[in-house]
Design an enzyme around this catalytic site. Sequence first.
Site, PDB file in Angstrom:
ATOM      1  NE  ARG A  51      10.591  12.934  19.394  1.00  0.00           N
ATOM      2  CZ  ARG A  51      10.437  12.555  20.509  1.00  0.00           C
ATOM      3  NH1 ARG A  51       9.972  11.441  20.224  1.00  0.00           N
ATOM      4  NH2 ARG A  51      10.720  13.352  21.263  1.00  0.00           N
ATOM      5  CG  ASP A 109       8.238  11.887  29.591  1.00  0.00           C
ATOM      6  OD1 ASP A 109       8.563  12.808  28.399  1.00  0.00           O
ATOM      7  OD2 ASP A 109       9.747  11.091  29.346  1.00  0.00           O
ATOM      8  NE  ARG A 129       3.779  11.685  24.119  1.00  0.00           N
ATOM      9  CZ  ARG A 129       4.502  10.779  24.895  1.00  0.00           C
ATOM     10  NH1 ARG A 129       5.557  11.672  25.651  1.00  0.00           N
ATOM     11  NH2 ARG A 129       5.322  10.112  24.098  1.00  0.00           N
ATOM     12  NE  ARG A 153       6.134   8.413  28.017  1.00  0.00           N
ATOM     13  CZ  ARG A 153       7.103   8.072  28.689  1.00  0.00           C
ATOM     14  NH1 ARG A 153       6.578   6.980  28.904  1.00  0.00           N
ATOM     15  NH2 ARG A 153       8.580   8.202  28.906  1.00  0.00           N
ATOM     16  CB  SER A 176      15.856   8.811  31.256  1.00  0.00           C
ATOM     17  OG  SER A 176      15.005   9.923  31.090  1.00  0.00           O
TER      18      SER A 176
END
Length: 437
Positions: free
Chosen positions: A127, A320, A351, A392, A27
Amino acid sequence: MSAGVASWTAGPGSALQGELKVPGDKSVSHRAIMLGALAEGTTRVTGFLEGEDTRATARVFEALGVGIETPSPSERIVHGVGLHGLRAPVAALDCGNAGTGMRLLAGVLAGQGFDSVLVGDASLSRRPMRRIIEPLTAMGASIDAEAGGLPPLRIHGKKSLQGIDYSTPVASAQVKSAVLLAGLHARGDTVVREPHPTRDYTERMLAAFGWPIEFSPGFARLAGGHVLRATRVEVPADFSSAAFFLVAASIVPGSEVRLRAVGMNPRRTGLLAALRLMGADIVEEAPREDGGEPVADLVVRHAPLHGIDVPAALVPDMIDEFPALFVAAAAAKGRTRVSGAGELRVKESDRIATMAAGLRALGVAIQETPDGAVIDGGPIGGGSVDSHGDHRIAMSFAVAAQRAGDRVEIGDVANVATSFPGFVQLARGLGMGVEGA
Ligand code: S3P
């Protein structure tokens, strides 16, 4: 899509031991390039994340006429062109896999005197972008998207923007930041109010670049018509990358790991609080400030974990880290409930669904809910899981494999390079069993 192997073989593992520093914060690295580009003067960035996402942002600014040097790995010198110095790009601007890149760039480009097009990879192209298109349009921007508010984004320039007082319906630092960045080019005040406070790097960095801004958790206000002045940016180590080792060392007996100089911004460390509620043994040593951000060394030792109901207030501060938390829950005794985390469904993958499918393939009892999951801890088996190109998810299953009874094959892992280049080498250095890079 980054270069690299498509799959890993991981685990079963033995105790993790050692010390390391994870790469720079994603970020902060994105924002350092963006504000450095819009500033007057030369900004030196140290600790820059050499990931695909942040390099894509740097390439976009080069395409907008900004000179960016790489004097050494993880350093950038950004020759700012000032608020009105960006040049019209000759081609579409490729944000790769990065939602942060695309959404914040939309805020930067909405008030420019030229047209631009933002594109992304297959995951980014799925997205949601309405969340930024709506407030930016209310400020006077003109942005076309594909059906359903999906990328590519076609941004029509030469619009004069007007400040806005905007209450974000979702707790999203990306939405907040897009609006604030558009506010730099707008007439009058721009105010953003959030339902839950989110990471405040844009606000902190605007202040560090000398832009007057008032902010507190869940609130930010700035006015157009000022100047950004180049500065030094020291990027802290990414808590989200450290998270994988916090969980791995917690769940593998005999482990003890020291993670150096981890960024400890309170809007990022929700996982630490959640793991401690589960019984984790994590000690913060030498808390200090580096480049205006709190950092600490984290020492994590194996501890028996138990299930918890993840407190709703922690959700935005660990958004996250849920893939890693799901693994901790799978290895814990008893039941863990996650709710209020519907945003997980619109990350690099869905996720909740990808973690549920993968954990189930390893024999873990997990039930999906619309905004979370219920996970019953127990033995983790071997098997094959699919990361769906989500960095991730891939790293979380490499962690799960360390507690598994047999090998875990993890597919579609190349995008780990978006946020954590060198993950496999660092993980192996601690003794984790993971092969394939
Ligand atoms: C980010 C904000 C978060 C996070 C993402 C990075 C940022 O997204 O998931 O990885 O740098 O502002 P949202 O703000 O959309 O939740």
